[in-house]
Design an enzyme around this catalytic site. Sequence first.
Site, PDB file in Angstrom:
ATOM      1  N   ASP A 170     113.156 -35.580  25.371  1.00  0.00           N
ATOM      2  CA  ASP A 170     113.762 -34.327  25.801  1.00  0.00           C
ATOM      3  C   ASP A 170     114.623 -33.823  24.645  1.00  0.00           C
ATOM      4  O   ASP A 170     115.363 -34.595  24.043  1.00  0.00           O
ATOM      5  CB  ASP A 170     114.635 -34.583  27.032  1.00  0.00           C
ATOM      6  CG  ASP A 170     114.541 -33.465  28.037  1.00  0.00           C
ATOM      7  OD1 ASP A 170     114.752 -32.314  27.631  1.00  0.00           O
ATOM      8  OD2 ASP A 170     114.268 -33.738  29.217  1.00  0.00           O
ATOM      9  N   ASP A 180     114.357 -28.196  26.202  1.00  0.00           N
ATOM     10  CA  ASP A 180     115.190 -27.659  27.274  1.00  0.00           C
ATOM     11  C   ASP A 180     115.542 -26.185  27.028  1.00  0.00           C
ATOM     12  O   ASP A 180     115.988 -25.837  25.924  1.00  0.00           O
ATOM     13  CB  ASP A 180     116.476 -28.501  27.304  1.00  0.00           C
ATOM     14  CG  ASP A 180     117.271 -28.339  28.569  1.00  0.00           C
ATOM     15  OD1 ASP A 180     116.770 -28.740  29.629  1.00  0.00           O
ATOM     16  OD2 ASP A 180     118.412 -27.827  28.504  1.00  0.00           O
ATOM     17  N   GLU A 215     110.591 -25.513  27.857  1.00  0.00           N
ATOM     18  CA  GLU A 215     111.045 -25.119  29.204  1.00  0.00           C
ATOM     19  C   GLU A 215     111.607 -23.710  29.103  1.00  0.00           C
ATOM     20  O   GLU A 215     112.512 -23.457  28.307  1.00  0.00           O
ATOM     21  CB  GLU A 215     112.118 -26.079  29.720  1.00  0.00           C
ATOM     22  CG  GLU A 215     112.438 -25.812  31.186  1.00  0.00           C
ATOM     23  CD  GLU A 215     113.874 -26.086  31.575  1.00  0.00           C
ATOM     24  OE1 GLU A 215     114.128 -26.325  32.759  1.00  0.00           O
ATOM     25  OE2 GLU A 215     114.775 -26.036  30.706  1.00  0.00           O
ATOM     26  N   HIS A 241     113.000 -32.976  37.747  1.00  0.00           N
ATOM     27  CA  HIS A 241     114.343 -33.448  38.128  1.00  0.00           C
ATOM     28  C   HIS A 241     115.262 -32.325  38.591  1.00  0.00           C
ATOM     29  O   HIS A 241     116.383 -32.605  39.003  1.00  0.00           O
ATOM     30  CB  HIS A 241     114.956 -34.192  36.947  1.00  0.00           C
ATOM     31  CG  HIS A 241     115.186 -33.272  35.776  1.00  0.00           C
ATOM     32  ND1 HIS A 241     114.147 -32.715  35.055  1.00  0.00           N
ATOM     33  CD2 HIS A 241     116.316 -32.780  35.225  1.00  0.00           C
ATOM     34  CE1 HIS A 241     114.636 -31.924  34.124  1.00  0.00           C
ATOM     35  NE2 HIS A 241     115.949 -31.948  34.199  1.00  0.00           N
ATOM     36  N   ASP A 242     114.839 -31.063  38.459  1.00  0.00           N
ATOM     37  CA  ASP A 242     115.657 -29.921  38.894  1.00  0.00           C
ATOM     38  C   ASP A 242     115.173 -29.305  40.197  1.00  0.00           C
ATOM     39  O   ASP A 242     115.808 -28.382  40.713  1.00  0.00           O
ATOM     40  CB  ASP A 242     115.606 -28.802  37.844  1.00  0.00           C
ATOM     41  CG  ASP A 242     116.257 -29.172  36.524  1.00  0.00           C
ATOM     42  OD1 ASP A 242     117.187 -29.999  36.533  1.00  0.00           O
ATOM     43  OD2 ASP A 242     115.830 -28.613  35.492  1.00  0.00           O
TER      44      ASP A 242
HETATM   45  O1  ISL Z   1     118.050 -26.290  37.844  1.00  0.00           O
HETATM   46  C1  ISL Z   1     117.729 -25.139  37.843  1.00  0.00           C
HETATM   47  C2  ISL Z   1     117.438 -24.558  39.071  1.00  0.00           C
HETATM   48  O2  ISL Z   1     118.622 -24.177  39.636  1.00  0.00           O
HETATM   49  C3  ISL Z   1     117.563 -24.317  36.658  1.00  0.00           C
HETATM   50  O3  ISL Z   1     118.311 -23.173  36.628  1.00  0.00           O
HETATM   51  C4  ISL Z   1     117.892 -25.166  35.465  1.00  0.00           C
HETATM   52  O4  ISL Z   1     119.242 -25.221  35.256  1.00  0.00           O
HETATM   53  C5  ISL Z   1     117.163 -24.594  34.306  1.00  0.00           C
HETATM   54  O5  ISL Z   1     115.838 -24.726  34.611  1.00  0.00           O
HETATM   55  C6  ISL Z   1     117.455 -25.337  33.042  1.00  0.00           C
HETATM   56  O6  ISL Z   1     117.211 -26.694  33.202  1.00  0.00           O
HETATM   57  C7  ISL Z   1     117.416 -27.532  32.132  1.00  0.00           C
HETATM   58  O7  ISL Z   1     118.638 -27.303  31.456  1.00  0.00           O
HETATM   59  C8  ISL Z   1     119.830 -27.577  32.185  1.00  0.00           C
HETATM   60  C9  ISL Z   1     119.804 -28.926  32.883  1.00  0.00           C
HETATM   61  O8  ISL Z   1     120.849 -28.990  33.812  1.00  0.00           O
HETATM   62  C10 ISL Z   1     118.491 -29.166  33.597  1.00  0.00           C
HETATM   63  O9  ISL Z   1     118.471 -30.449  34.157  1.00  0.00           O
HETATM   64  C11 ISL Z   1     117.407 -28.969  32.596  1.00  0.00           C
HETATM   65  O10 ISL Z   1     116.132 -29.273  33.102  1.00  0.00           O
HETATM   66  C12 ISL Z   1     120.934 -27.547  31.178  1.00  0.00           C
HETATM   67  O11 ISL Z   1     120.624 -28.400  30.107  1.00  0.00           O
END
Ligand code: ISL
Length: 555
Positions: free
Chosen positions: A110, A206, A265, A338-339
């Site tokens: 990541d 990310d 992402e 994971h989100d």
């Molecule tokens: O989790 C979400 C849904 O509410 C998204 O808004 C998410 O925050 C977004 O997709 C970005 O995600 C990534 O970056 C974030 C981190 O918290 C997430 O776990 C990661 O996948 C900040 O680094």
Amino acid sequence: MTVVETRNGIATSNAEWWRSAVVYQVYPRSFADSDGDGIGDLLGIRSRLDYLQNLDVDVIWLSPIYCSPQDDNGYDISDYEAIDPVFGTLDDFDNLLADVHSRGMKLVMDLVVNHTSDEHPWFVESASSRENPKRDWYVWRDQPNNWESFFSGSAWQWHDETEQHFLHLFSRKQPDLNWENGDVRQSIYAMMRWWLDRGVDGFRMDVINLISKDPGLPNGKPIAGTPFGDGFPHFSYGPRVHEYLQEMNESVFGGRSGTYLTVGEMPGVTVEQAQRFTDPARGEVNMVFQFEHVGLDHGPSGKWEARTLDLVELKESMAKWQQGLGDVGWNSLYWNNHDQPRAVSRFGDDGEHREKSAQALGAILHLQRGTPFVYQGEELGMTNVHALSIDHVSDIESLNFYQSALAAGTSQESAMASIQRIGRDNARTPMQWGPTGGFSDGEPWIALNPNTTVVNAAAQVGVEGSVFEFYRTLIALRHEVPAVVHGDFRLVEPLHPTLFAFERRFSGTLLTVAANFGTAPLSYPIAGEWLLGNYEQAEGPLRPWEVRIYRQDVE
Ligand code: ISL
């Protein structure tokens, strides 16, 4: 470019191995704990490689394992070139990587470079004075604009010592890096090369479509009922994002003999943008994570507001991406990560039809064109946690939402209902290895889903008809049937309210996939020879959550 035979017998460039690969996402905190501290770790992952090899996945993507204060479970990094002691050491990492490679699998890291932790030495320096040479490595302003953070509240934090505000699109412990600064970019590329030199096989990037912001940082359109404006149009897909990704691609991967997987992402990315990002001729990324299908059950005010999912809309969205990235570019395919809440709870039926619906969802995703991503536990049909109370919520996004919702007058019950439905902890409960858990000998950092008694790996591996064995077959199909990797895609019966069916056609083979996304018997005759299904083979209507896959020779 070297031309090689892939294992499905199609001659393609070996640089494009990721087109026929299946990726498995490991969330290290919750996968396997080797030392009984209740938090998963690298030795734990290493001890479970047999399981992943048996599933036959090609690539493992590790969510962040770098040094981190863990404000956002590792997405707040304080040292990019060290492993957080909670997960192990660099030696543990090297051993894991060697084991992964010796089993013929690959490993993708990541990459979180839109922001760092506020405890990263770069930010510590930047915050030390306005004159510090690294001041410009982050985004400092005398006056904040009206942007709202993804994690509730303002996206700006006042810094007392130097009397300016800094930008943080996520938590206040995740200050945004200033990508306009060339030294920032070069330092990031050097760090990426350091990981490639260690042997990793690529990166999941990310929120990489947020790295270029509109330089004026203008206010966003006011959001009714809040003090904030919608900054999204100004901080996503900024004017230099393509330039940065091309520069990164050239500086990091250029001149290397290895071939890598890159997936960006990209919340809010459109099909047209994704085409540009993934057009191989442009040299940016192999594929992107788009968010359209996981936004269809969001209300007008966002994810916390429920909206009923409509299958016709889901099909229309997926078909649009299949077509849009059909000739140029490439899709990633995912139901959850994971989100996101658990796929079977969100898109299937996690009660009576849990297993059949998990299998039907698996088939619908894995038989589309693109690179499928399996999120740990999805292959077991793991579900959301239904019994959370706010005392058990761990995720910063959910906790911040709860506070701000209550402050705005929302009832506790309603805020909790949102968190239960869509909160990120649903995906983060420990991997269910056995009837009593099997994740850790100690107290897990987050409670196990009580249904581990019935939903677990021990009850499924090697057991005919299980969700795990069905996923194993789907993954094998991708490896063996060229039409799964290369076939074009045609949605059939787009307006049918419960049927999800499509065709894939490649070089004289037609695959037809048809699933009943409901419980009422559904007639949909399919021609050809039976390939796979999640019930005993039968003629007649599709049973509840039944999926059938047929193959026929065509002109
Ligand atoms: O989790 C979400 C849904 O509410 C998204 O808004 C998410 O925050 C977004 O997709 C970005 O995600 C990534 O970056 C974030 C981190 O918290 C997430 O776990 C990661 O996948 C900040 O680094």
